[in-house]
Design an enzyme around this catalytic site. Structure first.
Site, PDB file in Angstrom:
ATOM      1  N   GLY A 144       0.829  -1.201   0.000  1.00 33.95           N
ATOM      2  CA  GLY A 144       0.000   0.000   0.000  1.00 33.95           C
ATOM      3  C   GLY A 144       0.862   1.249   0.000  1.00 33.95           C
ATOM      4  O   GLY A 144       2.063   1.214   0.297  1.00 33.95           O
ATOM      5  N   CYS A 145       0.239   2.365  -0.347  1.00 39.91           N
ATOM      6  CA  CYS A 145       0.994   3.613  -0.470  1.00 39.91           C
ATOM      7  C   CYS A 145       1.511   4.073   0.892  1.00 39.91           C
ATOM      8  O   CYS A 145       2.701   4.342   1.057  1.00 39.91           O
ATOM      9  CB  CYS A 145       0.134   4.687  -1.134  1.00 39.91           C
ATOM     10  SG  CYS A 145      -1.486   4.943  -0.390  1.00 39.91           S
TER      11      CYS A 145
END
EC number: 1.2.1.38
Lengths: 337, 337, 337, 337
Positions: free
Chosen positions: A144-145
């Protein structure tokens, strides 16, 4: 040439995969799928690609994709990927899943996302800087970012067994919320504002915890609070790291520099990173200060959420999986200012 | 390999030249000069280039530059370039001047800029789409940012002898004003604002006029009003073009498409251009509508002021001057969103 | 005290009416209607009003509104207002319609909006500076946002019979597009961009034309091109005005100053207006330059689209209709920076 | 009427004091000083005040100010105020100092600001919600912008003896850095960015610590990290508060509601505050979530840095000092959106 396919190519990560792959010397973009936009030109949605890509979106089933592609990037929402990935995986087809479906251990996933997992399989977490085993994999769960920036900001201290408690306070550009307009992305709400959300319950906390806890099994107090700020791209993470030892600036610099030597996309700086210097690029810039009075080290990491936080990192994973240099095709500086 | 030098490399156009040249397969950046920052690392100023460029700024005289470089980009302020260029020019050294000093006929320059010209020499105006003679030149005056977008928006109609009057209303990002902080670039003044300036007297009007008048000697009524808008990069020009004939949408499309065929960096669109689709790239996007009731055609052009409006166009000129394909090294899509 | 009702109070103009009326010494906000949000607290939607307003949205029919209110502001979409207004109008109830339904002569409305008018009645156009007859009216059509800024920028020259042709190039904040998220208002699309739209066909052109043509029946060439810029509020209009006489700066200043003397909300400036100086206020700031070579005068007007362009002007109308000083309750400076 | 003077009126806090005082029913603005701009019209600098204020900046000495004013707001930089304040103080003249000079105990001030104090006098810290003794004072040290939002976010827990450790991560609009252009405020640097600075050493930490430690002498671990975000106004503070007890949401809500009852400018919300709802107003909005797993409570406070964080709070102090209701003249909702 590697024939690449993108499943779910109509969103921002799909567009960014194509922008970057167009510059990749070893890749041919073979297919871009979108059920909703099937038949429409890719460049009608991603207008900046006009003149570069003649593809139309297609509505393909996994079998067709496998036939045409050597590498498949899955860029569909969580809960959907798990129904596509199993049919794609094959010894000859490499799959990089950008959704959340395979990042967490299955039981944690089911707890955090509140759904049963249709395909309870383990995947390697695709944070290249922490997972050398990626090079032998044919299936990777792209991080995920937020977890990318947060984990990289604290990993060296966790790995050294020095981290007692970590509080990640992240500030993200709004593209993290996707291509579809929402009240949060409505310009009059977002401009001139900072919006904190999910102050204690954001799902990405579980990814950050899993990765740091893997490095130091004693570390339990990890918290995460996200915010959106008036920026299209970028995540700046302020990591308030409490350590169980007196560490000087030199100590910390030594630990980080050693940990990230030979990691070309992590730049350990003498000053404080900012989003402008990574915009559009695959870098994670890291800087820090030591707050000796409070036993705290403040580490700042800056990434572009769509590149190092998503599509660029996915290509970095592909490079490693395919035996290419990890920088191939993505070794470009930020577009700054 | 072409050895390139940049004179005056500490500003935005200097940084952008380096960002782009780093991707150019035929160029080696050999020197970056700055009197003020001599001895400092280039990447201390242009932080996004950390890891890409090891050069230090140097304070070199023209003789030294000529010795080391095959091509020199001059990126100093107007009034300064004219004192450097004459010593640089040489059969073996190609020079692209990004300042205003050689864009206008000398007498017009002296009138518009209110100074005597130290080197009254003619240069070819480096708007590649309009000047095929660039390929034989060793000295080029790179166009101004506003004139690039404005001229391209109207040139096909002027060339066809159809243009009676042109009013250019341009909206620019604030990097056009340079790297040094000013009241105009102060965030509290610029954000949430639109600032019109020099409503009738901007010097770039003379460039636009010169180029359009060259295409149609009868065209005299050309006016230009610039604005800055809350954007880092980009110029959107709204050209209100009054024509002396009834033209249909198909007529106009035919004229523009024909004029710009084989011009890879001009994209004539069916919809209305916007800055996002050209950000960081060398494209000029053009779209239009016909206002038959008022005899007006509204043409919109969008460019990135630092790329097609400055450094990208300078490299496009270099490519043509050096016999390379004009797209070499700058054929990349915009960073969007 | 005047009991005021707002029909359609859930949008930006409804919120702004309440923000301003809360400061009005002669007004009590009696009712705020919204079919969709009936029963919910007004301050759940307009969160900045928490602590100021205890009302809930109600779903009222015109009869109920008339019973409780002395003045009604109608802030529903065009096409809807015409079905509500007739039942509201009454000798004792004053109505100010903020929609487009009654601004144009009926035949022009039907042509421009492509629908039959359910209530073909004439209304006075509520631009207070141009319509002294407002003081005797009980029904007013409040002007559109663009027409307010554009008309005020050119009216003095039209009134003097000096205007030959007018081209209005307007730059608007995105709140003009309403409270609901759309692709145009999506932050990644709007930030760092300028978006031109309806280059030649925006419906507000008809309002501008009607008002200027009323001042000078010979004026026919009036065109209008709107843009949205990265700003929450505000409209800056660049009026390119071609005149049939040689006018000096002093001439123009004299004409504007005379025309707007005793108009407290129009400030004729010596410099160029900008949005910051009118943000949140009911002012229209005007500045200009003379382009003698091209027979052009460039006039810049700046307004806040939600105040002078909508809700503030509606209250200004109410003041005049109710025999109050026109500045009552809205005589506040901009919130700047 | 109270005759008010503003010493150092050319900056943002000076402009904001005048904007707000113009709406105050009991105040007449009698003098606005600026050495640099003496003789120039106030509204040439603060253009939004054109039509509201006819004053010219004056260069007055303290004796002259005292003669003409009942209340003096000192809005000069730290280090300068201490040379002006002693001469201003008088039984009949009330002084509110907006600089940092009198906020801290003298020894702490000298340590934190690295200078000797010219006037080592104690002042009451002008955070009205925590200091009821303000009503008897004639001299008040107005709090810093960051300390206002941070202290209010944590005071109820500190006061209850429940707070073990506090980490304040604040996000500020850039007006906090003043009216003069700097690299930090340069639009291309600030837009689309988040800039952390003084990660562990910002001077405002001392104010926050002093106030919280006053409420709970056992509290020692207080840290503060500031950031600037792309916003003109506003400070959003994310307070990561570690407590020594299990507290439910209801417990926390009860503690905050009780602590801030009868404090009209603090709104304890059920949802998460954001800057839009306080822009231009004197409110401090507070919301929170409980992170039981980590013993953490995340409290968000939102203020306008120029109003509650500076000029509005100064007027709130003046109201209390003068025996007026504390809301007089500043009871206005935010300008939102």
């Amino acid at each position: 040439m590697i024939n690449a396919g993108i499943v779910g190519a109509s969103g921002y990560t799909g567009g960014e995969l194509m922008r970057l792959l167009l510059n990749h010397p070893n890749v041919n973009i073979e297919a871009a799928t979108s059920r909703r936009l099937a038949g429409e030109a890719v460049s009608d949605t991603h207008k900046h690609l006009r003149g570069f890509i003649d593809l139309k979106f297609e509505d393909l089933d996994p079998e067709e994709i496998k036939e045409r592609c050597d590498v498949v990037f899955v860029a569909v929402p969580h809960g959907t990927a798990m129904n596509i990935v199993p049919e794609l995986i094959d010894n000859d087809v490499k799959v990089i899943d950008l959704s959340a479906d395979y990042r967490l251990k299955t039981d944690i996933f089911e707890q955090v996302y509140g759904m049963e997992h249709a395909d309870p399989r383990d995947a390697v977490f695709g944070l290249v800087e922490l997972h050398p085993e990626i090079k032998d994999q044919s299936f990777i769960a792209n991080p995920g970012c937020y977890p990318t920036g947060a984990t990289l900001s604290a990993a060296p201290l966790a790995d050294a067994g020095l981290l007692n408690m970590a509080i990640f306070d992240s500030k993200s550009g709004i593209t993290g919320a996707g291509i579809n307009p929402t009240p949060a992305s409505h310009y009059p709400n977002m401009a001139e504002n900072v919006q904190a959300y999910k102050l204690t319950t954001h799902r990405h906390r579980a990814e950050i915890f899993q990765e740091l806890n893997r490095l130091d099994a004693n570390l339990t107090n990890v918290s995460f609070t996200p915010h959106v700020v008036p920026s299209i791209r970028g995540i700046l993470t302020t990591a308030h790291l409490f350590v169980n030892d007196d560490l000087s600036v030199e100590d910390v610099r030594g630990i980080y520099s050693e940990f990230y030597k030979n990691k070309p996309f992590v730049r350990v700086l003498d000053d404080i990173p900012s989003l402008g210097a990574v915009r559009g690029s695959n870098f994670c810039d890291i800087g820090f200060e030591v707050d000796a009075n409070n036993g705290r080290i403040v580490v700042i990491s800056a990434i572009d959420n769509l590149v190092k936080g998503a599509s660029g990192q996915a290509i970095q994973n592909m490079n490693v999986m395919c035996g290419l240099d990890e920088t191939t095709g993505i070794w470009t500086p930020a577009t700054s200012p």
